[in-house]
Design an enzyme around this catalytic site. Sequence first.
Site, PDB file in Angstrom:
ATOM      1  N   GLU A  35       2.082   6.088 -11.884  1.00 27.00           N
ATOM      2  CA  GLU A  35       2.427   4.669 -11.715  1.00 27.00           C
ATOM      3  C   GLU A  35       3.453   4.224 -12.741  1.00 27.00           C
ATOM      4  OE1 GLU A  35       1.922   2.766  -9.332  1.00 27.00           O
ATOM      5  OE2 GLU A  35       0.438   3.920  -8.234  1.00 27.00           O
ATOM      6  N   TYR A 118       0.283  -5.109 -12.602  1.00 28.47           N
ATOM      7  CA  TYR A 118       0.504  -4.155 -11.523  1.00 28.47           C
ATOM      8  C   TYR A 118      -0.161  -2.811 -11.832  1.00 28.47           C
ATOM      9  CZ  TYR A 118       2.298  -0.448  -8.821  1.00 28.47           C
ATOM     10  OH  TYR A 118       2.333   0.669  -8.042  1.00 28.47           O
ATOM     11  N   ASP A 136       3.794  -4.588  -6.508  1.00 24.99           N
ATOM     12  CA  ASP A 136       5.094  -4.143  -7.032  1.00 24.99           C
ATOM     13  C   ASP A 136       6.197  -4.730  -6.143  1.00 24.99           C
ATOM     14  OD1 ASP A 136       4.993  -2.704  -4.703  1.00 24.99           O
ATOM     15  OD2 ASP A 136       5.353  -0.749  -5.613  1.00 24.99           O
TER      16      ASP A 136
END
Length: 357
Positions: A35, A118, A136
């Site tokens: 991520e 996020y 996102d």
Amino acid sequence: MSSDLTDALLQWYRRHRRDLPWRRTRDPYRIWVSEVMLQQTRVETVIPYYLRWLERFPTVADLAAAPEEEVLKAWEGLGYYSRARNLHRAAREVVARYGGAIPDDPAAFARLPGVGGYTAGAVMSIAFGRPLPAVDGNVLRVMSRLFAVDEPITRPGTRRRVEALVAELIPADAAGDFNQALMELGALVCLPGAPDCPRCPVAAWCRARAEGRERELPRREAKAPSRPETILVGVIADGGRYLLARRPRPGLLGGLWEFPSVPFAGGARPEEALAQGLRERLGVAVEVGGLLTRVEHLFSHRRWDLLAFCCSLAPGSPRPEDREDLRWLSPRELGAVPLPAAFQKVAAALIERGAAL
Ligand code: SF4
């Protein structure tokens, strides 16, 4: 309606999702690394970095134990180096506070360096199944089209509204898949310029599509133009080696290495400003020769115009010794230090010019 939409999206995702390395694991550390790498960077670019990273730092403890320079080196070329520095600091904190196990607790995880809303939502939902939104850029676009959100997505208030919309849709038993399905839809179908609505599994619920506005949304506020900055670079040669300097911390690209550089404010000839800047910054007296190369490099909010000059040590001036922030390296040895992309372009020009390897 929303559960039909959710089901349709999940079904589509399970059938069409790309087989990506981080989708074969539930290990929170591996998902976290992916991520962080995927923020601002394309999937195809990330894959080899991700695989190499996990070979080098297979666990949080391995990452925590590594020296920063090795971490930055493994990140070299991905850009936005603060991501690597934060991940490294966060890994050290996970080891110190949680015995090396990533906490299955959104609040604790979100307190780690560099972990924003996020990342927390993505890691907590994918690794631990927690029903948290992970919004996102892809998700912002998809949701603002699906729900015809007219506020510019660049505003924090819009993001909060979209997070609330996702939170309403997210199924408790498939939170990770749902978040990834939204991202995947944005990456494969609901594309920025040209959404492929006829292939879209949720077209029946899409308000932008119903109103014929799918290409109008999402809205953005006009972006401030990136600031151009002229940077003077000294490629200082001595006996087949070149002087590299570590960039000061904190600051842009702090802790990474470069051919010594100084900002140029105008007012003098660039050659004079470079010689004076290097004397002041590093205590090195140089003679500045011809231009080696000119490189333009874009960051998110600034643009560098790099003027790299061939330099040599001024006659009679002492040759600085290797030290914490200075090293003499041959072109072949440049790979040993983390060198940001802009300076790699300078190194490439040097090698092209025929610098001895
Ligand atoms: Fe995006 Fe079109 Fe699907 Fe709406 S119908 S979510 S605009 S691809």
